[in-house]
Motif scaffolding. Structure first.
Motif, PDB file in Angstrom:
ATOM      1  N   SER A  31       0.852  -1.195   0.000  1.00 53.88           N
ATOM      2  CA  SER A  31       0.000   0.000   0.000  1.00 53.88           C
ATOM      3  C   SER A  31       0.880   1.233   0.000  1.00 53.88           C
ATOM      4  O   SER A  31       2.030   1.197   0.442  1.00 53.88           O
ATOM      5  CB  SER A  31      -0.929   0.009   1.226  1.00 53.88           C
ATOM      6  N   VAL A  32       0.353   2.321  -0.507  1.00 52.37           N
ATOM      7  CA  VAL A  32       1.108   3.555  -0.613  1.00 52.37           C
ATOM      8  C   VAL A  32       1.588   3.981   0.781  1.00 52.37           C
ATOM      9  O   VAL A  32       0.799   4.081   1.724  1.00 52.37           O
ATOM     10  CB  VAL A  32       0.248   4.652  -1.284  1.00 52.37           C
ATOM     11  N   HIS A  33       2.904   4.172   0.933  1.00 52.15           N
ATOM     12  CA  HIS A  33       3.534   4.520   2.221  1.00 52.15           C
ATOM     13  C   HIS A  33       3.192   3.518   3.328  1.00 52.15           C
ATOM     14  O   HIS A  33       3.261   3.833   4.511  1.00 52.15           O
ATOM     15  CB  HIS A  33       3.121   5.921   2.683  1.00 52.15           C
ATOM     16  N   ASN A  34       2.802   2.299   2.940  1.00 53.85           N
ATOM     17  CA  ASN A  34       2.378   1.275   3.906  1.00 53.85           C
ATOM     18  C   ASN A  34       1.305   1.819   4.848  1.00 53.85           C
ATOM     19  O   ASN A  34       1.298   1.542   6.042  1.00 53.85           O
ATOM     20  CB  ASN A  34       3.578   0.745   4.715  1.00 53.85           C
ATOM     21  N   THR A  35       0.375   2.584   4.265  1.00 55.15           N
ATOM     22  CA  THR A  35      -0.717   3.144   5.063  1.00 55.15           C
ATOM     23  C   THR A  35      -1.761   2.100   5.428  1.00 55.15           C
ATOM     24  O   THR A  35      -2.553   2.304   6.343  1.00 55.15           O
ATOM     25  CB  THR A  35      -1.407   4.280   4.297  1.00 55.15           C
ATOM     26  N   HIS A  37       8.002  -8.419  -1.289  1.00 59.24           N
ATOM     27  CA  HIS A  37       8.321  -7.183  -0.588  1.00 59.24           C
ATOM     28  C   HIS A  37       8.854  -6.178  -1.597  1.00 59.24           C
ATOM     29  O   HIS A  37       9.559  -6.541  -2.549  1.00 59.24           O
ATOM     30  CB  HIS A  37       9.374  -7.412   0.505  1.00 59.24           C
ATOM     31  N   SER A  38       8.523  -4.914  -1.399  1.00 61.17           N
ATOM     32  CA  SER A  38       9.075  -3.876  -2.258  1.00 61.17           C
ATOM     33  C   SER A  38      10.581  -3.819  -2.068  1.00 61.17           C
ATOM     34  O   SER A  38      11.074  -3.792  -0.936  1.00 61.17           O
ATOM     35  CB  SER A  38       8.454  -2.513  -1.924  1.00 61.17           C
ATOM     36  N   ASN A  39      11.313  -3.798  -3.176  1.00 63.80           N
ATOM     37  CA  ASN A  39      12.775  -3.840  -3.118  1.00 63.80           C
ATOM     38  C   ASN A  39      13.339  -2.508  -3.601  1.00 63.80           C
ATOM     39  O   ASN A  39      13.326  -2.213  -4.788  1.00 63.80           O
ATOM     40  CB  ASN A  39      13.301  -4.994  -3.973  1.00 63.80           C
ATOM     41  N   PRO A  69       9.240   1.874   7.891  1.00 64.18           N
ATOM     42  CA  PRO A  69      10.311   1.981   8.887  1.00 64.18           C
ATOM     43  C   PRO A  69      11.633   2.341   8.217  1.00 64.18           C
ATOM     44  O   PRO A  69      11.845   2.084   7.030  1.00 64.18           O
ATOM     45  CB  PRO A  69      10.361   0.583   9.504  1.00 64.18           C
ATOM     46  N   ARG A  70      12.539   2.926   8.978  1.00 62.02           N
ATOM     47  CA  ARG A  70      13.794   3.385   8.414  1.00 62.02           C
ATOM     48  C   ARG A  70      14.577   2.255   7.747  1.00 62.02           C
ATOM     49  O   ARG A  70      15.232   2.480   6.721  1.00 62.02           O
ATOM     50  CB  ARG A  70      14.641   4.050   9.517  1.00 62.02           C
ATOM     51  N   TYR A  71      14.511   1.052   8.286  1.00 64.68           N
ATOM     52  CA  TYR A  71      15.292  -0.034   7.702  1.00 64.68           C
ATOM     53  C   TYR A  71      14.827  -0.386   6.292  1.00 64.68           C
ATOM     54  O   TYR A  71      15.547  -1.057   5.548  1.00 64.68           O
ATOM     55  CB  TYR A  71      15.255  -1.278   8.595  1.00 64.68           C
ATOM     56  N   ALA A  72      13.620   0.068   5.913  1.00 62.49           N
ATOM     57  CA  ALA A  72      13.093  -0.246   4.582  1.00 62.49           C
ATOM     58  C   ALA A  72      13.207   0.926   3.611  1.00 62.49           C
ATOM     59  O   ALA A  72      12.723   0.829   2.484  1.00 62.49           O
ATOM     60  CB  ALA A  72      11.628  -0.680   4.690  1.00 62.49           C
ATOM     61  N   TYR A 111      16.788  -7.888 -10.681  1.00 63.15           N
ATOM     62  CA  TYR A 111      17.267  -8.895  -9.734  1.00 63.15           C
ATOM     63  C   TYR A 111      18.109  -8.197  -8.682  1.00 63.15           C
ATOM     64  O   TYR A 111      19.079  -7.510  -8.998  1.00 63.15           O
ATOM     65  CB  TYR A 111      18.082  -9.961 -10.474  1.00 63.15           C
ATOM     66  N   GLY A 112      17.710  -8.353  -7.426  1.00 62.30           N
ATOM     67  CA  GLY A 112      18.408  -7.663  -6.360  1.00 62.30           C
ATOM     68  C   GLY A 112      18.484  -8.494  -5.102  1.00 62.30           C
ATOM     69  O   GLY A 112      17.955  -9.624  -5.047  1.00 62.30           O
ATOM     70  N   PRO A 113      19.098  -7.949  -4.056  1.00 60.18           N
ATOM     71  CA  PRO A 113      19.190  -8.666  -2.783  1.00 60.18           C
ATOM     72  C   PRO A 113      17.814  -8.800  -2.151  1.00 60.18           C
ATOM     73  O   PRO A 113      16.872  -8.092  -2.518  1.00 60.18           O
ATOM     74  CB  PRO A 113      20.110  -7.775  -1.950  1.00 60.18           C
ATOM     75  N   ARG A 114      17.716  -9.686  -1.209  1.00 67.74           N
ATOM     76  CA  ARG A 114      16.443  -9.895  -0.524  1.00 67.74           C
ATOM     77  C   ARG A 114      16.015  -8.613   0.183  1.00 67.74           C
ATOM     78  O   ARG A 114      16.820  -7.956   0.852  1.00 67.74           O
ATOM     79  CB  ARG A 114      16.568 -11.033   0.484  1.00 67.74           C
ATOM     80  N   ALA A 115      14.754  -8.257   0.024  1.00 70.84           N
ATOM     81  CA  ALA A 115      14.241  -7.020   0.621  1.00 70.84           C
ATOM     82  C   ALA A 115      13.590  -7.318   1.970  1.00 70.84           C
ATOM     83  O   ALA A 115      13.024  -8.398   2.175  1.00 70.84           O
ATOM     84  CB  ALA A 115      13.234  -6.375  -0.313  1.00 70.84           C
ATOM     85  N   PRO A 116      13.640  -6.364   2.886  1.00 73.00           N
ATOM     86  CA  PRO A 116      13.007  -6.580   4.191  1.00 73.00           C
ATOM     87  C   PRO A 116      11.496  -6.434   4.098  1.00 73.00           C
ATOM     88  O   PRO A 116      10.967  -5.745   3.221  1.00 73.00           O
ATOM     89  CB  PRO A 116      13.613  -5.471   5.053  1.00 73.00           C
ATOM     90  N   SER A 117      10.809  -7.062   5.015  1.00 74.00           N
ATOM     91  CA  SER A 117       9.357  -6.904   5.099  1.00 74.00           C
ATOM     92  C   SER A 117       9.039  -5.643   5.889  1.00 74.00           C
ATOM     93  O   SER A 117       9.887  -5.113   6.611  1.00 74.00           O
ATOM     94  CB  SER A 117       8.723  -8.118   5.779  1.00 74.00           C
ATOM     95  N   THR A 118       7.839  -5.147   5.733  1.00 77.91           N
ATOM     96  CA  THR A 118       7.377  -4.006   6.515  1.00 77.91           C
ATOM     97  C   THR A 118       6.247  -4.466   7.423  1.00 77.91           C
ATOM     98  O   THR A 118       5.563  -5.450   7.130  1.00 77.91           O
ATOM     99  CB  THR A 118       6.910  -2.862   5.597  1.00 77.91           C
ATOM    100  N   PRO A 119       6.023  -3.777   8.527  1.00 74.25           N
ATOM    101  CA  PRO A 119       5.056  -4.257   9.525  1.00 74.25           C
ATOM    102  C   PRO A 119       3.621  -4.199   9.009  1.00 74.25           C
ATOM    103  O   PRO A 119       3.298  -3.464   8.077  1.00 74.25           O
ATOM    104  CB  PRO A 119       5.267  -3.300  10.705  1.00 74.25           C
ATOM    105  N   ARG A 120       2.760  -4.983   9.646  1.00 72.00           N
ATOM    106  CA  ARG A 120       1.342  -4.992   9.335  1.00 72.00           C
ATOM    107  C   ARG A 120       0.541  -4.926  10.634  1.00 72.00           C
ATOM    108  O   ARG A 120       0.924  -5.509  11.658  1.00 72.00           O
ATOM    109  CB  ARG A 120       0.947  -6.262   8.571  1.00 72.00           C
TER     110      ARG A 120
END
Length: 331
Positions: free
Chosen positions: A26-30, A125-127, A201-204, A306-315
């Protein structure tokens, strides 16, 4: 829950559908959705309190996000052995938040391809990292285009010679957004460092681009998202298009976009969205220019590779987004 049991007939079945739905991007993980179990149907509502009024004044991005959630719920029901019976209600004057309702349809055997997409829901996950120089093969492009067509949309790769122009437009849009104080305040609301179950989150955030080329969104709004990195010199982009506009079309576009993203995940292809240009068009309250054919409206710009594994974002938990309507009410 037995695979043949009506998924809307038990709390476990409903929870399974909603758990899949809320894993959507979702946009900005809203996470701008709300679900109501009402008279044997699972209703999908837009949560207008989570709309981004600066960059999404029409609610287009919010509705596309909800469409992605709807596709996930459809896949979840299909894998229980039932065809989802979906009634689109987006734009219904009687309830401006109600977008669709899902009922349990006839028994059906879920195709292997649909089961694979369902399995990809929680690994997509968005990368926002740099991608490798490896090109996406033609058969993968064909699969992504077929995924969009399944949901009534079109996905067209951007010709490699046109990519620099597209990136220039995205970069110009990002610079305009960065100069807008209202946008900065809105972005800050959804990118705070405090512990929360929504937002980015900042890590993403992903790194900032060190030179020309990909202009990733600066979620930090101050250039401090991370150490600059060299992104791919020849990004691979695609545009998702529809032949109409309005809430029902946006809901369909969201389902098409999610089917494309899940298909990419199943194929091992990384994706992220370059939404700044569309944000600016929405802020100007004019439809996306039909750059790739008469009558077509751009609903998403997708970067693939093709890229490195992306982190998940909270739900947020299911309990935050699901309610049961009192008997005899619509919800």
């Amino acid at each position: 829950m037995p695979a043949t049991q009506d998924p809307l007939a038990s709390p476990e079945g409903v929870r399974r559908l909603v758990t899949a739905a809320i894993a959507a991007p979702s946009v900005h993980n809203t996470q701008p959705w709300r679900f109501v179990l009402s008279r044997g149907a699972l209703e999908l509502h837009a949560d207008a309190s989570r709309r981004l009024p600066v960059i999404d004044p029409r609610g287009r991005s919010m509705t596309i996000s909800c469409g992605a959630a709807l596709l996930n719920a459809r896949l979840a029901m299909l894998t229980t052995g039932h065809r989802p019976d979906v009634r689109v209600l987006a734009g219904d004057a009687h309830d401006s938040t109600l977008l669709a309702e899902i009922r349990t349809g006839p028994r059906v055997t879920a195709p292997t391809a649909e089961r694979r997409l369902y399995a990809a829901i929680h690994t997509r996950h968005s990368n926002r990292m740099p991608f490798a120089a490896r090109r996406v093969p033609d058969d993968a492009w064909a699969a992504l285009a077929a995924a969009a067509r399944t949901e009534g949309a079109e996905l067209w790769p951007v010709d490699r010679h046109a990519v620099p122009e597209m990136l220039d437009l995205v970069g110009a849009a990002e610079r305009r957004l960065e100069s807008d104080p209202a946008y900065g305040a809105e972005l800050d609301r959804w990118t705070t460092d405090r512990h929360r179950l929504d937002g980015v989150p900042r890590y993403a955030f992903g790194p900032a681009a060190s030179g020309h080329g990909v202009r990733a969104r600066d979620f930090a709004a101050d250039g401090t998202a991370g150490e600059p990195a060299d992104f791919e010199r020849q990004p691979q982009l695609a545009v998702l298009m529809t032949r109409g506009e309005g809430p029902a079309t946006w809901l369909s576009a969201g389902q098409a976009l999610q089917r494309v993203l899940l298909t990419a995940t199943d194929l091992g292809v990384a994706t992220n969205l370059l939404t700044q240009l569309l944000d600016v068009w929405d802020m100007d309250r004019r439809a996306a220019a039909p750059r790739y054919g008469t009558g077509r409206h751009i609903q998403a710009i997708v970067r693939v590779g093709y890229g490195p594994r992306a982190p998940s974002t909270p739900r947020r938990p299911v309990s935050d987004v699901l309610e049961t309507a009192p008997p005899g009410t619509r919800g």
